[in-house]
Design a protein around this motif. Structure first.
Motif, PDB file in Angstrom:
ATOM      1  N   PRO A   4      -9.072  12.982   8.745  1.00 36.28           N
ATOM      2  CA  PRO A   4      -8.882  11.827   9.625  1.00 36.28           C
ATOM      3  C   PRO A   4      -8.287  10.600   8.941  1.00 36.28           C
ATOM      4  N   ARG A   5      -7.974  10.669   7.653  1.00 28.92           N
ATOM      5  CA  ARG A   5      -7.537   9.474   6.933  1.00 28.92           C
ATOM      6  C   ARG A   5      -6.173   8.989   7.422  1.00 28.92           C
ATOM      7  N   PRO A   6      -6.059   7.700   7.727  1.00 31.08           N
ATOM      8  CA  PRO A   6      -4.759   7.151   8.133  1.00 31.08           C
ATOM      9  C   PRO A   6      -3.915   6.791   6.918  1.00 31.08           C
ATOM     10  N   VAL A   7      -2.637   6.580   7.149  1.00 37.76           N
ATOM     11  CA  VAL A   7      -1.757   6.042   6.115  1.00 37.76           C
ATOM     12  C   VAL A   7      -2.042   4.549   5.998  1.00 37.76           C
ATOM     13  N   ARG A   8      -2.387   4.108   4.807  1.00 37.42           N
ATOM     14  CA  ARG A   8      -2.729   2.704   4.580  1.00 37.42           C
ATOM     15  C   ARG A   8      -1.634   2.052   3.749  1.00 37.42           C
ATOM     16  N   SER A   9      -1.006   1.061   4.314  1.00 32.40           N
ATOM     17  CA  SER A   9       0.131   0.411   3.661  1.00 32.40           C
ATOM     18  C   SER A   9      -0.329  -0.650   2.686  1.00 32.40           C
ATOM     19  N   ARG A  10       0.186  -0.540   1.443  1.00 33.12           N
ATOM     20  CA  ARG A  10      -0.037  -1.554   0.409  1.00 33.12           C
ATOM     21  C   ARG A  10      -1.515  -1.917   0.254  1.00 33.12           C
ATOM     22  N   ARG A  11      -2.355  -0.915   0.274  1.00 35.21           N
ATOM     23  CA  ARG A  11      -3.783  -1.154   0.134  1.00 35.21           C
ATOM     24  C   ARG A  11      -4.114  -1.589  -1.294  1.00 35.21           C
ATOM     25  N   ARG A  12      -4.927  -2.629  -1.432  1.00 32.05           N
ATOM     26  CA  ARG A  12      -5.398  -3.062  -2.739  1.00 32.05           C
ATOM     27  C   ARG A  12      -6.597  -2.197  -3.112  1.00 32.05           C
ATOM     28  N   ARG A  13      -6.486  -1.468  -4.185  1.00 30.73           N
ATOM     29  CA  ARG A  13      -7.542  -0.559  -4.579  1.00 30.73           C
ATOM     30  C   ARG A  13      -8.750  -1.330  -5.097  1.00 30.73           C
ATOM     31  N   ARG A  14      -9.924  -0.836  -4.740  1.00 32.26           N
ATOM     32  CA  ARG A  14     -11.158  -1.470  -5.184  1.00 32.26           C
ATOM     33  C   ARG A  14     -11.621  -0.927  -6.526  1.00 32.26           C
ATOM     34  N   SER A  15     -11.025   0.177  -6.976  1.00 30.65           N
ATOM     35  CA  SER A  15     -11.381   0.738  -8.269  1.00 30.65           C
ATOM     36  C   SER A  15     -10.203   1.534  -8.810  1.00 30.65           C
ATOM     37  N   LEU A  16     -10.183   1.719 -10.104  1.00 30.45           N
ATOM     38  CA  LEU A  16      -9.197   2.563 -10.766  1.00 30.45           C
ATOM     39  C   LEU A  16      -9.950   3.495 -11.689  1.00 30.45           C
ATOM     40  N   GLY A  17      -9.603   4.771 -11.661  1.00 37.46           N
ATOM     41  CA  GLY A  17     -10.346   5.713 -12.490  1.00 37.46           C
ATOM     42  C   GLY A  17      -9.525   6.930 -12.846  1.00 37.46           C
ATOM     43  N   ALA A  31      -0.916  -2.581 -15.851  1.00 32.23           N
ATOM     44  CA  ALA A  31       0.355  -2.440 -15.136  1.00 32.23           C
ATOM     45  C   ALA A  31       0.261  -3.008 -13.724  1.00 32.23           C
ATOM     46  N   ALA A  32      -0.929  -2.914 -13.131  1.00 32.74           N
ATOM     47  CA  ALA A  32      -1.136  -3.414 -11.767  1.00 32.74           C
ATOM     48  C   ALA A  32      -1.667  -4.841 -11.738  1.00 32.74           C
ATOM     49  N   ASP A  33      -1.781  -5.476 -12.916  1.00 33.32           N
ATOM     50  CA  ASP A  33      -2.306  -6.847 -13.007  1.00 33.32           C
ATOM     51  C   ASP A  33      -3.693  -6.947 -12.398  1.00 33.32           C
ATOM     52  N   ARG A  34      -4.547  -5.983 -12.726  1.00 35.76           N
ATOM     53  CA  ARG A  34      -5.918  -5.976 -12.213  1.00 35.76           C
ATOM     54  C   ARG A  34      -6.915  -6.041 -13.365  1.00 35.76           C
ATOM     55  N   LEU A  35      -8.034  -6.680 -13.107  1.00 35.95           N
ATOM     56  CA  LEU A  35      -9.153  -6.767 -14.037  1.00 35.95           C
ATOM     57  C   LEU A  35     -10.389  -6.228 -13.356  1.00 35.95           C
ATOM     58  N   GLY A  36     -11.328  -5.719 -14.133  1.00 28.59           N
ATOM     59  CA  GLY A  36     -12.543  -5.186 -13.531  1.00 28.59           C
ATOM     60  C   GLY A  36     -13.776  -5.574 -14.308  1.00 28.59           C
ATOM     61  N   ARG A  37     -14.912  -5.563 -13.632  1.00 25.17           N
ATOM     62  CA  ARG A  37     -16.156  -5.979 -14.266  1.00 25.17           C
ATOM     63  C   ARG A  37     -17.128  -4.823 -14.483  1.00 25.17           C
ATOM     64  N   THR A  38     -17.061  -3.779 -13.647  1.00 25.30           N
ATOM     65  CA  THR A  38     -18.053  -2.718 -13.729  1.00 25.30           C
ATOM     66  C   THR A  38     -17.418  -1.428 -14.225  1.00 25.30           C
ATOM     67  N   VAL A  67     -14.196   8.383 -15.725  1.00 30.84           N
ATOM     68  CA  VAL A  67     -14.506   6.969 -15.904  1.00 30.84           C
ATOM     69  C   VAL A  67     -13.739   6.171 -14.865  1.00 30.84           C
ATOM     70  N   ALA A  68     -14.358   5.113 -14.362  1.00 38.32           N
ATOM     71  CA  ALA A  68     -13.703   4.234 -13.404  1.00 38.32           C
ATOM     72  C   ALA A  68     -14.108   2.803 -13.700  1.00 38.32           C
ATOM     73  N   VAL A  69     -13.235   1.884 -13.319  1.00 39.26           N
ATOM     74  CA  VAL A  69     -13.539   0.464 -13.410  1.00 39.26           C
ATOM     75  C   VAL A  69     -13.488  -0.094 -11.988  1.00 39.26           C
ATOM     76  N   THR A  70     -14.576  -0.717 -11.560  1.00 39.25           N
ATOM     77  CA  THR A  70     -14.681  -1.239 -10.198  1.00 39.25           C
ATOM     78  C   THR A  70     -14.851  -2.754 -10.231  1.00 39.25           C
ATOM     79  N   ASN A  71     -15.087  -3.328  -9.056  1.00 46.51           N
ATOM     80  CA  ASN A  71     -15.149  -4.793  -8.916  1.00 46.51           C
ATOM     81  C   ASN A  71     -13.872  -5.426  -9.457  1.00 46.51           C
ATOM     82  N   LEU A  72     -12.743  -4.939  -8.945  1.00 51.61           N
ATOM     83  CA  LEU A  72     -11.451  -5.381  -9.458  1.00 51.61           C
ATOM     84  C   LEU A  72     -11.083  -6.754  -8.935  1.00 51.61           C
ATOM     85  N   ASP A  73     -10.488  -7.557  -9.827  1.00 49.04           N
ATOM     86  CA  ASP A  73      -9.941  -8.866  -9.489  1.00 49.04           C
ATOM     87  C   ASP A  73      -8.480  -8.893  -9.888  1.00 49.04           C
TER      88      ASP A  73
END
Length: 417
Positions: free
Chosen positions: A231-244, A276-283, A337-343
């Motif tokens: 059921p997943r829709p196509v999400r345009s330019r979604r900001r990811r909440r985590s990278l792993g 590369a994505a200019d993201r920082l994470g805390r967790t 491994v993943a980093v979440t709480n991205l800013d």
């Protein structure tokens, strides 16, 4: 249902790195080409016909095809080609979800009146990528993202395939289980051991059977996909909440040293993507899967958001150290491994570049009383240099010295000295 209900496109560039090299050097066209020397980063379809695969060693590739041509990676060229292709995607549909440098989903459901049927749009997209960027691309068209991706995989190379809604199961069920999203070597081996080789075999089992065989998450996931449910829709330019990132280890004994090295390499991959994505994470989150298909998760939240490799690596290795008794008891088959709480990057509180000289005594200097001085390492600058080297020469061109010759026997702390 009408064929027009199949409105999701999965566009996937063919042998991307190798195709860029063949585009830019006509002499390479029609020849077996691999990108990378020590490790194959990409292989042309001419090379693949000899059995050469991505991540294979260069020596193994040459053994399969003595005439294979190896070229060094040019990450800048691949990035430019990717931007050009995604520009075509963006002109094709306002709903584009990029999932890697060389593939994306497009939803063209609302474009029939102005752009034609989804099949017309897919044909035009392939033609425009070929004419404007000079690269072959395969497109799958289906009602769901999963089926569109499977269709593009079946249609490769340089193909186009529509899966009509009234023929989804007829298309899907004869395919091998490896076509299901999430079925890697380990899961495939488990399914094969139980006589499950085709998607139809998966669909013939109940969700309860699959959960008992593969675990709750994987069993439910494959049960749904084998019936064409996504059921997943196509999400345009979604900001990811985590990278792993994660890596399947397979069954059998894995030494603490090899697990530690694998985790450190995963951290390098994740933090590089963050920068590369200019993201920082805390967790920092550590994920482990065991031979009995159970899973555990450990996490630690840092005081400030960061994308520094050393900080994330030390935290992840500390989490691994605390979880090691569980690994000894059950056997480890996957580490992630993943980093979440991205800013965003502009929220980072940079460390002050103190100019104080650090004094320490070591080795002969400690015996003679000589003071050895050095300045603090600028970890941000170091990460930037390493990222540049990997972009120029490939991800395996340079790695941390902490991965070389370290002792990680049971009982020895995994944290860096």
């Amino acid at each position: 249902m009408f064929v027009s209900d199949a409105t999701i496109l999965h566009a996937d560039l063919d042998a991307f790195y190798a195709s860029v090299e063949q585009r830019d050097d006509p002499w390479l066209r029609g020849r077996p080409v691999v990108v990378g020397g020590g490790v194959v980063l990409a292989a042309s379809y001419e090379a693949k016909s000899y059995g050469i695969k991505t991540a294979m060693s260069g020596r193994a590739a040459r053994a399969l095809c003595p005439g294979v041509i190896s070229v060094p990676p040019r990450m800048d060229a691949y990035s430019r080609a990717s931007r050009d292709v995604f520009a075509v995607f963006d002109r094709t549909s306002p709903l584009v979800e990029g999932i890697s440098i060389d593939e994306a989903f497009l939803d063209v459901g609302g474009l029939r009146r102005i752009a034609g049927t989804p099949l017309d749009i897919a044909s035009r997209l392939r033609r425009e990528v070929a004419e404007q960027v000079g690269l072959p691309i395969t497109v799958g068209v289906a009602r769901t993202k999963f089926l569109a991706k499977v269709a593009s995989g079946v249609a490769k190379p340089d193909g186009l395939l529509l899966v009509p809604p009234d023929g989804e199961l007829q298309f899907l069920h004869p395919l091998p289980v490896e076509r299901l999203w999430g079925v890697g070597k380990v899961t495939a081996a488990t399914l094969h051991a139980h006589g499950i080789r085709r998607v139809a075999d998966v669909a013939s089992h109940s969700e309860t059977d699959l959960v008992s065989l593969l675990g709750k998450a994987t069993g439910r996931h494959l049960h749904a996909l084998a019936r064409g449910f996504d059921p997943r829709p196509v999400r345009s330019r979604r900001r990811r909440r985590s990278l792993g990132a994660q890596h399947a280890l397979g069954r059998g004994y894995h030494s603490p040293e090899s697990v530690t090295a694998t985790l450190a390499l995963l951290v390098e991959k994740v933090t590089r993507r963050m920068r590369a994505a200019d993201r920082l994470g805390r967790t920092v989150v550590l994920r482990l899967r065991f031979a009995d298909y159970t899973r555990v998760t450990r996490s630690h939240t840092l005081p400030v958001a960061t994308a520094r490799t050393d900080t994330v690596r030390d935290t992840a290795l500390g989490l691994l150290y605390t979880a090691w008794p569980l690994i000894d008891d059950r056997g480890l088959t996957l580490v992630g491994v993943a980093v979440t709480n991205l800013d965003d990057e502009d929220t980072e509180q940079l460390e002050l570049p103190f100019e104080d000289i650090i004094e320490r005594h070591s080795g002969v200097a400690a015996q003679t009383g000589e003071v050895v001085t050095h300045r603090p390492i600028d970890r941000h600058a170091l990460d930037a240099v390493l990222d540049d080297l990997r972009n120029r020469f490939g991800s395996g061109s340079v790695t941390s010295a902490t991965l070389l010759g370290r002792d990680h026997r049971p009982g020895v702390p995994l944290l860096p000295d």
